[in-house]
Design an enzyme around this catalytic site. Structure first.
Site, PDB file in Angstrom:
ATOM      1  N   LYS A 196      -8.111   1.806  -1.177  1.00 17.90           N
ATOM      2  CA  LYS A 196      -8.791   1.749   0.121  1.00 17.90           C
ATOM      3  C   LYS A 196      -9.114   3.174   0.535  1.00 17.90           C
ATOM      4  O   LYS A 196      -8.244   4.049   0.500  1.00 17.90           O
ATOM      5  CB  LYS A 196      -7.895   1.088   1.155  1.00 17.90           C
ATOM      6  CG  LYS A 196      -8.490   1.101   2.553  1.00 17.90           C
ATOM      7  CD  LYS A 196      -7.727   0.165   3.459  1.00 17.90           C
ATOM      8  CE  LYS A 196      -8.307   0.170   4.855  1.00 17.90           C
ATOM      9  NZ  LYS A 196      -7.927   1.372   5.614  1.00 17.90           N
ATOM     10  N   ARG A 224      -8.472  -3.781  13.565  1.00 20.66           N
ATOM     11  CA  ARG A 224      -8.184  -3.793  15.002  1.00 20.66           C
ATOM     12  C   ARG A 224      -8.513  -5.118  15.679  1.00 20.66           C
ATOM     13  O   ARG A 224      -7.814  -5.526  16.608  1.00 20.66           O
ATOM     14  CB  ARG A 224      -8.937  -2.633  15.671  1.00 20.66           C
ATOM     15  CG  ARG A 224      -8.381  -1.273  15.283  1.00 20.66           C
ATOM     16  CD  ARG A 224      -9.326  -0.163  15.689  1.00 20.66           C
ATOM     17  NE  ARG A 224     -10.589  -0.255  14.967  1.00 20.66           N
ATOM     18  CZ  ARG A 224     -11.693   0.378  15.294  1.00 20.66           C
ATOM     19  NH1 ARG A 224     -11.707   1.147  16.352  1.00 20.66           N
ATOM     20  NH2 ARG A 224     -12.786   0.251  14.575  1.00 20.66           N
ATOM     21  N   CYS A 253      -6.311   7.510   4.954  1.00 22.33           N
ATOM     22  CA  CYS A 253      -5.641   7.824   6.215  1.00 22.33           C
ATOM     23  C   CYS A 253      -6.042   9.207   6.727  1.00 22.33           C
ATOM     24  O   CYS A 253      -5.850  10.215   6.045  1.00 22.33           O
ATOM     25  CB  CYS A 253      -4.131   7.762   6.063  1.00 22.33           C
ATOM     26  SG  CYS A 253      -3.338   8.175   7.623  1.00 22.33           S
ATOM     27  N   HIS A 307     -13.839   1.838   4.212  1.00 21.58           N
ATOM     28  CA  HIS A 307     -14.025   1.946   5.659  1.00 21.58           C
ATOM     29  C   HIS A 307     -15.246   2.848   5.879  1.00 21.58           C
ATOM     30  O   HIS A 307     -15.260   3.984   5.401  1.00 21.58           O
ATOM     31  CB  HIS A 307     -12.748   2.546   6.280  1.00 21.58           C
ATOM     32  CG  HIS A 307     -12.837   2.766   7.761  1.00 21.58           C
ATOM     33  ND1 HIS A 307     -11.851   3.406   8.469  1.00 21.58           N
ATOM     34  CD2 HIS A 307     -13.780   2.418   8.673  1.00 21.58           C
ATOM     35  CE1 HIS A 307     -12.195   3.451   9.752  1.00 21.58           C
ATOM     36  NE2 HIS A 307     -13.353   2.867   9.899  1.00 21.58           N
ATOM     37  N   GLN A 329       0.835  -1.207   0.000  1.00 24.10           N
ATOM     38  CA  GLN A 329       0.000   0.000   0.000  1.00 24.10           C
ATOM     39  C   GLN A 329       0.871   1.259   0.000  1.00 24.10           C
ATOM     40  O   GLN A 329       1.804   1.378   0.794  1.00 24.10           O
ATOM     41  CB  GLN A 329      -0.915   0.031   1.222  1.00 24.10           C
ATOM     42  CG  GLN A 329      -1.943   1.156   1.095  1.00 24.10           C
ATOM     43  CD  GLN A 329      -2.752   1.391   2.349  1.00 24.10           C
ATOM     44  OE1 GLN A 329      -2.207   1.697   3.405  1.00 24.10           O
ATOM     45  NE2 GLN A 329      -4.059   1.273   2.229  1.00 24.10           N
TER      46      GLN A 329
END
Ligand code: FMN
Length: 346
Positions: free
Chosen positions: A141, A229, A102, A171, A72
């Site tokens: 992503k 996570r 991010c 996400h 990535q």
């Protein structure tokens, strides 16, 4: 089967999310052993790669047993991203993933990561530049949008597919949400069910149990799920989800032997890849997670984090097996930590 370009993944694949300071080769090794179908490196700065920064270079290390694996990268400049894509090409991963998600300030406010979500034209140009610079399948992503007033993931998905990406992982939060609140998968489901979209769409955010994974697959129809996570300290999440999806039954939690074996392997890979000093040092943050739920484990844990010799650590691990062998353990609930600006396990 789910195909990303020429990569064939099983039905309903489980992906290990890219995680800075977490998803390094030692951690990936134990996730792979436990059923992760596709994994990614930590994100790598395109500028860092071009400058030949050691930290960035090192993140390119991938091993054959990890395949299929994606590297990535992130960046906010077409030329740098294109050049970084060429560098990545040489290391021959199975795919190249671009991070447009991010949220941390040092990345997003410089116009990279989720910063690009404010400028979809730029995002399309950056992606196009990468697609043209590599023969690898390119995936992206990202998040739902910059904030609640800019939820543009549906447009993003169509336009990125048009310039040639081969899969999209979403996400279910905005940049401004960071990790707050709950991930909202409604828009992820809309993207997946848009008849124009033919590339695989992977859902990401807050999956922490087999039941939730199956429920979200059924409700939103995603091609697979990406887990971050919940895998930290609990790589068994992958095999538990797989088993539940295939049989409808829950696997018992990992035994003490299985827990200690994961610690042993993680330690071995850490020392191999980072060298004994850094390897042993950085392993310290993982013991508590792997051994969570064992009664009165504190005494052993504090020994593990103080020892500096691998052989001595291994002796303590043997002692743990001896002491706890045969003890039935409850599954400790998985906690999803609310990460903000900085990764707390640093
Ligand atoms: C410590 C940490 C580091 C992360 N680093 C990255 C990264 O390098 N690249 C990326 O795309 N996402 C990164 N993420 C986001 C995760 O990939 C994932 O999208 C997010 O944690 C939500 O999934 P989860 O609820 O399953 O954890 C990071 C998340 C965490 C917690």
């Amino acid at each position: 089967m789910v195909n990303i370009g020429n990569i064939a993944l099983p039905d309903f694949p489980l992906l290990l999310a890219p995680m800075e300071d977490v998803s390094d080769p030692p951690f990936r090794a134990v996730c792979k052993d436990n059923g992760a179908d596709l994994m990614y490196t930590e994100f790598i700065s395109s500028e860092g790669l071009i400058r030949d920064a050691i930290k960035s270079r090192r993140k390119l290390d991938i091993f054959d047993y990890e395949r299929p694996i994606g590297i990535q990268i992130f960046g906010g400049d077409e030329e740098s991203l294109a050049m970084a894509a060429k560098i990545v090409d040489v290391t021959q991963p199975d795919l190249l993933d671009i991070n447009f998600g991010c949220p941390v300030k040092k990345v997003a406010l410089k116009g990279a990561g989720a910063g690009v979500l404010k400028d979809i034209d730029l995002m399309v140009r950056l992606t196009d530049a990468v697609v043209r610079s590599t023969s690898l399948p390119v995936t992206v992503k990202t998040r739902l949008g910059w904030d609640d007033s800019m939820l543009n993931i549906e447009e993003v998905a169509e336009r990125l597919q048009d310039v040639g990406i081969k899969a999209l992982a979403i996400h279910g939060r905005t940049r401004c949400q960071m990790y707050k609140g709950e991930a909202d998968w409604t828009l992820i489901g809309k993207v997946k069910n848009n008849p124009r979209i033919h590339i695989p769409v992977f859902g990401n955010g807050d999956i922490d149990s087999p039941q939730k994974a199956l429920e979200y697959q059924n409700r939103y129809g995603v091609d697979g799920i990406m887990i971050g996570r919940a895998a930290i300290g609990y790589p068994w999440i992958f095999r538990e989800i797989k088993h539940f999806v295939q049989t409808g039954a829950l696997l018992p939690p990992p035994t003490v032997e299985e827990r200690v074996n994961v610690v042993r392997k993680h330690l071995q890979k850490s020392v191999e890849w980072k060298g004994p000093i850094v390897g042993i040092n950085e392993m310290r943050r993982h013991y508590a997670n792997y051994l969570k739920g064992l009664p009165n484990i504190k005494e052993y844990r504090s020994k593990l984090v103080r020892l500096t010799e691998e052989s001595a650590i291994r002796e303590v691990l043997d002692e743990i097996i001896e002491k706890y062998s045969g003890i039935e353990m409850e599954a400790a609930p998985i906690e999803l930590i609310n990460y903000h600006e900085k990764c707390p396990i640093n």
